[in-house]
Design a protein around this motif. Structure first.
Motif: not given
Length: 530
Positions: A507-527
């Motif tokens: 969902d567009e309005h949840r993109a920021r929180s979802v991105r942070e959650s996915l980065l926490a799971l996948a690892g911060r090397c993406t950012s």
């Protein structure tokens, strides 16, 4: 389609092969539109900056009546800017946090108002001599032009998001004559993801925008230094010391930017429409005395690069540019701190070289070398986008000869700022902007879908796990797993491996929180450490 109508929703099942091809073609057209807008903005601001500098420098020789007349025009211009920012809050500042908020679905720019308002407001602010740059606004203008192009063609939200990123990349490319920097900035700072979808569309957009800009401004780099002497390797300890100094200055700058906004809003308790009166008055007072601190900073860099400036004078120019830039930007005036940051960094490098001249090799002038690496180091310390900083300086100067020294200073400055706990300035500004927009009920209320991409790092929580065993964020649908050149339609039994790129529909309005959650799971090397 009017401005407030929403683009059609994303398709339930996405054909990533055809999406990549469409984005290349659309990115080319969006880049031309964004490049044209940014090039015209650059032309207008160059004329406005020359006008402002000429008027302010001439106050010395003018009559009392002419001085009063100039002051009246300056105050009137400040009031007009204040009213514009109050009517359209997204005109305030550089525009880069606004673009990042747009891509996260937190903000919805009225692209027509932003285009018109940023043109007029940016020209007025720079014409008054405020220490603001064209580059951040060029990013926002490019993104707004791309959004308008997307709405005109009726593209869905998934494609529109990539086109806005491509437009932002094209805006920076046209502002600096730096296409590779535009692409890297889109990946590293704006989109915060090294996505092939972003890479392709941003690349063609930046190249097309750079072509347009070079038709107007020629093939020469933005900053051309005819002589750039190399510092012998045994003296590279000075670059490391300069990197630490730039990291300290960058961390201080980030903190003062945020505290300065609080000072204007809460301590002075000045209405937003009156805050720009303060830097306008400052330009009238210090402009005739220190003309090199006015505008974006190109004149300051050329003055320091010419040599002959004593250490005391260079230190005064550095302190003046630092303080005046903070005063201008924190007032909410429409303009960026991108080029002023480079000017401050160059001044820090020049001051260091002058102070350490007795410890440098005799019989040669290495000030230019320190000025160049200072620009890159301060930018990296403030923005925390090291690759963009390195590429930007190389393209701006048109030389690869200082790659090693620039990279060393950028690395040390970034690490120093990180150790001091300084948050990247645009990330901090976005957080503050969203908080302010929430209080004004100005946030986007759409329910569209956008695509997010993250790369899985080795040893992360996702590495080696089956999808059915992963606790994904709420209302996040994993639509594709890209492994090398293959695209895998995920199922519950699909095992995620290190190096996979995960594409999620959210969902567009949840993109920021979802991105942070996915980065926490996948690892911060993406950012890149964010």
């Amino acid at each position: 389609m009017n401005e407030h109508s929403a683009p059609p929703p994303a398709a339930r099942f996405l054909d990533f092969g055809s999406l990549r091809l469409r984005l290349l073609l659309l990115g080319l057209a969006a880049g031309l539109a964004a490049g044209l807008v940014s090039t015209l903005y650059r032309i207008i601001l160059q004329k406005a900056e020359y006008f402002g500098a000429s008027v302010l420098s001439g106050l010395h020789d003018g009559t009392l009546f002419s001085g009063i007349l100039v002051a009246a025009f300056w105050m009137l211009g400040a009031l007009v800017l204040g009213r514009m920012v109050k009517a359209e809050p997204l005109l305030s500042g550089s525009g880069i946090p606004q673009v990042e908020g747009e891509l996260l679905g937190q903000i919805s720019m009225n692209w027509g108002r932003v285009l018109l308002g940023k043109f007029v407001g940016g020209a007025l602010a720079v014409g008054m001599g405020l220490s603001l740059g064209r580059e951040g606004p060029s990013v926002q203008l490019g993104a707004a032009a791309a959004k308008g192009f997307s709405r005109f063609l009726g593209r869905n939200r998934v494609e529109e998001r990539f086109l806005v990123t491509a437009g932002a990349s094209a805006g920076l490319a046209a502002a600096f004559n730096a296409p590779l920097s535009g692409v890297m900035f889109a990946l590293e700072e704006v989109h915060k993801n090294f996505s092939p979808f972003v890479l392709g569309s941003a690349m063609v957009a930046s190249l097309s925008a750079d072509f347009l800009a070079k038709r107007f401004f020629g093939l020469s780099p933005v900053l051309y230094f005819a002589r750039l002497e190399h510092l012998p390797l045994r003296f590279y300890g000075h670059f490391l010391a300069l990197g630490v100094l730039l990291g300290l200055c960058g961390a201080l700058f980030c903190r003062l930017v945020l505290e300065g906004q609080v000072f204007y809003a809460e301590r002075l308790r000045i209405p937003p429409e009156l805050r720009i009166l303060i830097p306008a008055a400052g330009a009238l007072l210090v402009g005739p005395l220190l003309p090199f601190i006015l505008g974006g900073g190109h004149a300051l860099l050329e003055h320091l690069a010419a040599g002959g400036t004593p250490l005391s004078a260079a230190a005064i120019l550095l302190a003046g540019k630092f303080a005046f830039t903070l005063r201008c930007f924190c007032s909410g005036a429409p303009g960026g701190i991108f080029f002023p940051m480079l000017a401050i960094g160059g001044a820090v490098g020049s001051v260091y070289a002058l102070a350490a001249s007795s410890f440098l090799p005799p019989g040669s002038d290495h000030l230019l070398n320190f000025l160049v690496v200072g620009m890159a180091g301060f930018f990296a310390a403030v923005v925390r986008a090291p690759l963009t900083g390195i590429l930007l300086i190389l393209e701006m100067t048109g030389s690869l000869s200082h790659l090693l020294s620039v990279s060393a200073v950028v690395f040390v400055a970034s690490v120093t700022a990180e150790l001091l706990g300084a948050r990247p300035v645009y990330e901090s500004l976005l957080t503050r902007l969203l908080r302010r927009m929430h209080r004004r009920n100005y946030l986007a209320e759409t329910e569209g879908k956008i695509l997010l991409e993250v790369s899985v790092c080795s040893g992360s929580a996702l590495d080696g796990e089956r999808i059915r065993d992963i606790r994904l964020p709420r209302r996040c649908l994993l639509v594709s797993v890209i492994r090398g050149a293959a695209e895998i339609l995920p199922s519950g039994e699909t095992t995620i491996l290190a190096g996979d790129r995960l594409v999620a529909l959210v969902d567009e309005h949840r993109a920021r929180s979802v991105r942070e959650s996915l980065l926490a799971l996948a690892g911060r090397c993406t950012s890149l450490g964010r």
